[in-house]
Design a protein around this motif. Sequence first.
Motif, PDB file in Angstrom:
ATOM      1  N   ILE A 286       0.898  -1.067   0.005  1.00 27.15           N
ATOM      2  CA  ILE A 286       0.013   0.048  -0.002  1.00 27.15           C
ATOM      3  C   ILE A 286       0.877   1.162   0.021  1.00 27.15           C
ATOM      4  CG2 ILE A 286      -1.836   1.330   1.364  1.00 27.15           C
ATOM      5  CD1 ILE A 286      -2.640  -1.537   2.546  1.00 27.15           C
ATOM      6  N   LEU A 301      -7.751   3.145  -0.360  1.00 26.28           N
ATOM      7  CA  LEU A 301      -6.488   2.889  -0.617  1.00 26.28           C
ATOM      8  C   LEU A 301      -6.039   2.566  -1.896  1.00 26.28           C
ATOM      9  CD1 LEU A 301      -5.762  -0.506  -0.477  1.00 26.28           C
ATOM     10  CD2 LEU A 301      -6.559  -0.256   1.908  1.00 26.28           C
ATOM     11  N   ALA A 303      -2.784   0.459  -3.849  1.00 23.47           N
ATOM     12  CA  ALA A 303      -1.830  -0.495  -3.745  1.00 23.47           C
ATOM     13  C   ALA A 303      -0.885  -0.954  -5.100  1.00 23.47           C
ATOM     14  CB  ALA A 303      -1.908  -1.793  -2.866  1.00 23.47           C
ATOM     15  N   VAL A 326      -4.654  -8.014   2.936  1.00 25.00           N
ATOM     16  CA  VAL A 326      -3.760  -6.885   3.566  1.00 25.00           C
ATOM     17  C   VAL A 326      -3.116  -7.559   4.995  1.00 25.00           C
ATOM     18  CG1 VAL A 326      -3.684  -4.689   4.562  1.00 25.00           C
ATOM     19  CG2 VAL A 326      -5.335  -5.024   2.767  1.00 25.00           C
TER      20      VAL A 326
END
Length: 333
Positions: A286, A301, A303, A326
Amino acid sequence: MQQHLFNLKRRLINIHETQHIHAPSQPQSRPRRTAFFKLSLGLLGFAVALAVSPANAQPTSTLIVVEDCAVRFAEEIRVPAVEAGRVVEVKVKLNDTVAAGHSIARQDDAAALLRRRAAVWQQTAAREETSDEVDLDYAKALYAEAVAQRDADKGIYQKGGGSLRTVRQSELGVERARLEIARAEKALRLAQIQYELRSAELSAIDDQLERLQIKSPIAGVILSIERRAGEWIKEGETIATVARMDQLRIDAFLSAQQLPQQQAVGSPVSVVWQNAGQTHQLSGVIDSVDPQILTGQRYRLHATIDNKRLGNSWLLLPGTEVEMRVHPPQRGR
């Protein structure tokens, strides 16, 4: 340590049973021994419970599974035309793989080539001027002759012959010759400046010719071709679109309760998906989160995933339905 405590507990039980069998009957001492034994056994039980309690266990990281995520290109560049003109040649086809700096197309460069030809001849002529010292050599010869004439006139005048006017004319001739030398040296300096100017003009034309060769700024795949050979294009309009494939971007939403926003950046991730009955997995990290909290205490988010080649194609393609896992940083209590 836990096994040692269990062994000690078992040994106390055995000692108690042995004393209970072999010890003589003493009604007054028996309750005290029983109470002491129960106290020792309780302390050992507490120590065993403390040793196996979760507080003394090793901290483990909690895996977070995100199913609602999108796979996109990490970089997608629309390669523009550098100036208005005709597209002379398109050197790639749709879905071609290109390296960074690979030529995609060529704009009309006929006029620039003609200007370059003229600029080369002008640069050559300027270079010749910088090496032409004929005028300087002639001026130096005149100066030497003028000095000799002045000295001769001065000698005659000092012996009583000639006139002062003749000597002054000779001095003027020396000064004129000296100025001719200065003029010739200045002409050489100007010729050098002219040569530098012609060289700069030639470099500018070469730079234009280089820019008219439209090149890919990144390594990737040709997603679209907007112009064909012979078509007119304006400055800044897209000729072709190139997308990077060795790295892909994952956009996903995550709850702040699962992973605080300030702890997300830098967390390793892996993406898992099925294709033709096989399970594939790639790793990434990330690299950024949006600076806002959305409905339901969620945030978005981003990544970056390192992609891999699979023959002539790539293992993961944008748009694939994947599951992202994650791996938060490991923290103890």
